[in-house]
Motif scaffolding. Structure first.
Motif, PDB file in Angstrom:
ATOM      1  N   VAL A 207      16.916   3.249  12.857  1.00  0.00           N
ATOM      2  CA  VAL A 207      17.184   2.494  11.633  1.00  0.00           C
ATOM      3  C   VAL A 207      15.966   1.710  11.151  1.00  0.00           C
ATOM      4  N   PRO A 208      15.235   0.971  12.026  1.00  0.00           N
ATOM      5  CA  PRO A 208      14.053   0.251  11.517  1.00  0.00           C
ATOM      6  C   PRO A 208      13.013   1.167  10.903  1.00  0.00           C
ATOM      7  N   VAL A 209      12.814   2.374  11.477  1.00  0.00           N
ATOM      8  CA  VAL A 209      11.837   3.318  10.923  1.00  0.00           C
ATOM      9  C   VAL A 209      12.256   3.762   9.537  1.00  0.00           C
ATOM     10  N   VAL A 210      13.552   4.095   9.373  1.00  0.00           N
ATOM     11  CA  VAL A 210      14.048   4.527   8.060  1.00  0.00           C
ATOM     12  C   VAL A 210      13.891   3.412   7.038  1.00  0.00           C
ATOM     13  N   ILE A 211      14.220   2.170   7.430  1.00  0.00           N
ATOM     14  CA  ILE A 211      14.080   1.043   6.504  1.00  0.00           C
ATOM     15  C   ILE A 211      12.627   0.835   6.124  1.00  0.00           C
ATOM     16  N   LEU A 212      11.713   0.982   7.097  1.00  0.00           N
ATOM     17  CA  LEU A 212      10.285   0.804   6.828  1.00  0.00           C
ATOM     18  C   LEU A 212       9.800   1.846   5.831  1.00  0.00           C
ATOM     19  N   LEU A 213      10.237   3.098   5.993  1.00  0.00           N
ATOM     20  CA  LEU A 213       9.834   4.143   5.054  1.00  0.00           C
ATOM     21  C   LEU A 213      10.367   3.876   3.658  1.00  0.00           C
ATOM     22  N   MET A 214      11.616   3.408   3.565  1.00  0.00           N
ATOM     23  CA  MET A 214      12.203   3.103   2.254  1.00  0.00           C
ATOM     24  C   MET A 214      11.461   1.976   1.577  1.00  0.00           C
ATOM     25  N   VAL A 215      11.116   0.912   2.338  1.00  0.00           N
ATOM     26  CA  VAL A 215      10.394  -0.220   1.767  1.00  0.00           C
ATOM     27  C   VAL A 215       9.014   0.209   1.304  1.00  0.00           C
ATOM     28  N   SER A 216       8.351   1.067   2.085  1.00  0.00           N
ATOM     29  CA  SER A 216       7.015   1.539   1.705  1.00  0.00           C
ATOM     30  C   SER A 216       7.075   2.339   0.414  1.00  0.00           C
ATOM     31  N   SER A 217       8.101   3.180   0.267  1.00  0.00           N
ATOM     32  CA  SER A 217       8.253   3.991  -0.944  1.00  0.00           C
ATOM     33  C   SER A 217       8.508   3.115  -2.154  1.00  0.00           C
ATOM     34  N   MET A 218       9.316   2.060  -1.974  1.00  0.00           N
ATOM     35  CA  MET A 218       9.618   1.161  -3.100  1.00  0.00           C
ATOM     36  C   MET A 218       8.408   0.322  -3.469  1.00  0.00           C
ATOM     37  N   ALA A 219       7.586  -0.021  -2.482  1.00  0.00           N
ATOM     38  CA  ALA A 219       6.404  -0.847  -2.760  1.00  0.00           C
ATOM     39  C   ALA A 219       5.296  -0.048  -3.425  1.00  0.00           C
ATOM     40  N   ASN A 220       5.214   1.288  -3.233  1.00  0.00           N
ATOM     41  CA  ASN A 220       4.163   2.135  -3.802  1.00  0.00           C
ATOM     42  C   ASN A 220       4.783   3.312  -4.557  1.00  0.00           C
ATOM     43  N   PRO A 221       5.501   3.034  -5.641  1.00  0.00           N
ATOM     44  CA  PRO A 221       6.141   4.144  -6.376  1.00  0.00           C
ATOM     45  C   PRO A 221       5.128   5.092  -7.006  1.00  0.00           C
ATOM     46  N   GLU A 222       3.927   4.543  -7.470  1.00  0.00           N
ATOM     47  CA  GLU A 222       2.924   5.406  -8.113  1.00  0.00           C
ATOM     48  C   GLU A 222       2.328   6.373  -7.097  1.00  0.00           C
TER      49      GLU A 222
END
Length: 232
Positions: A207-222
């Motif tokens: 779960v922490p890995v999945v959340i980290l990937l989601m946060v990274s994607s939201m922080a760098n949408p471009e």
């Protein structure tokens, strides 16, 4: 975990033991009764009588009440005829000297039609302290419009009922702790197989890995969009 459950079980047993001890401890209270026979926004209370509960555990009570005067009987009958409420004030003095005041009301017509035959319900908490006094009419649930002669409105016949708290069921914590101990010992000996899926076993890592990937994607949408374009 087992030690925590053991501590909880011991604490629970001690609490219930103390409650039981308080319930078994007997005491007495004196109740001064006053009533209001003139409907008003600022009621004026006059003396009705005195009740001494000699044993809270057994509910033994001595009731001494005043007879209604002719004027008071007329007032009560007028209150009944005009659908007013009869109110009592109970001042409770415990054996430790503490005082508490309780108010209770019923329809005056119910009291009159019951010919002053009423019931006083005294509620206790787990420590034997009075937490409520309620005036009831056991023989009446509503007014029927009966005409009661003044001669029947002279003497109160009051029954006193002491209500003790209801004790709920006690959970079987000892059996639960024994079960947990057996399961722990079986796991230590390797007798219990873990048949859970990989996700169920390692969800705290996934779960922490999945959340980290989601946060990274939201922080760098471009960056995510450019990466998608480059792949095309």
């Amino acid at each position: 975990m087992i030690h925590m459950l053991t501590w909880f079980s011991t604490t629970f047993i001690l609490i219930n033991f103390c409650r039981g001890s308080n319930l078994e401890h007997d005491g007495w209270v004196n109740i001064k009764l006053e009533h209001c026979l003139l409907p008003s926004d600022s009621p004026i209370f006059t003396d009705r009588g005195n009740i001494t509960i000699q044993s809270l555990r057994l509910g033994q009570a001595i009731v001494n009440q005043n007879s209604l005067t002719q004027e008071e009987r007329v007032q009560l009958k007028e209150m009944a005829a005009t659908n007013q409420f009869y109110q009592i004030r109970s001042t409770v003095v415990s054996n430790d000297g503490t005082e508490n005041v309780f108010l209770s009301t019923i329809k005056a017509c119910m009291l009159a039609e019951a010919q002053l035959d009423d019931r006083l319900s005294v509620s206790l908490d787990y420590t034997g302290r009075v937490i409520g006094i309620t005036l009831l009419i056991a023989s009446k649930s509503t007014c029927e419009g009966a005409v009661v002669p003044l001669s029947k409105l002279k003497e109160f016949t009051t029954s006193v009922y002491v209500r003790h708290p209801e004790v709920g069921p006690v959970p079987d914590t000892a059996s639960y702790i024994q079960k947990m101990e057996r399961e722990r010992e079986a796991k230590e000996r390797g007798e219990v197989k873990d048949n859970r899926s990989i996700l169920a076993k390692y969800w705290m890592y996934i779960v922490p890995v999945v959340i980290l990937l989601m946060v990274s994607s939201m922080a760098n949408p471009e960056a995510a969009a450019n990466g998608g374009g480059a792949s095309r």
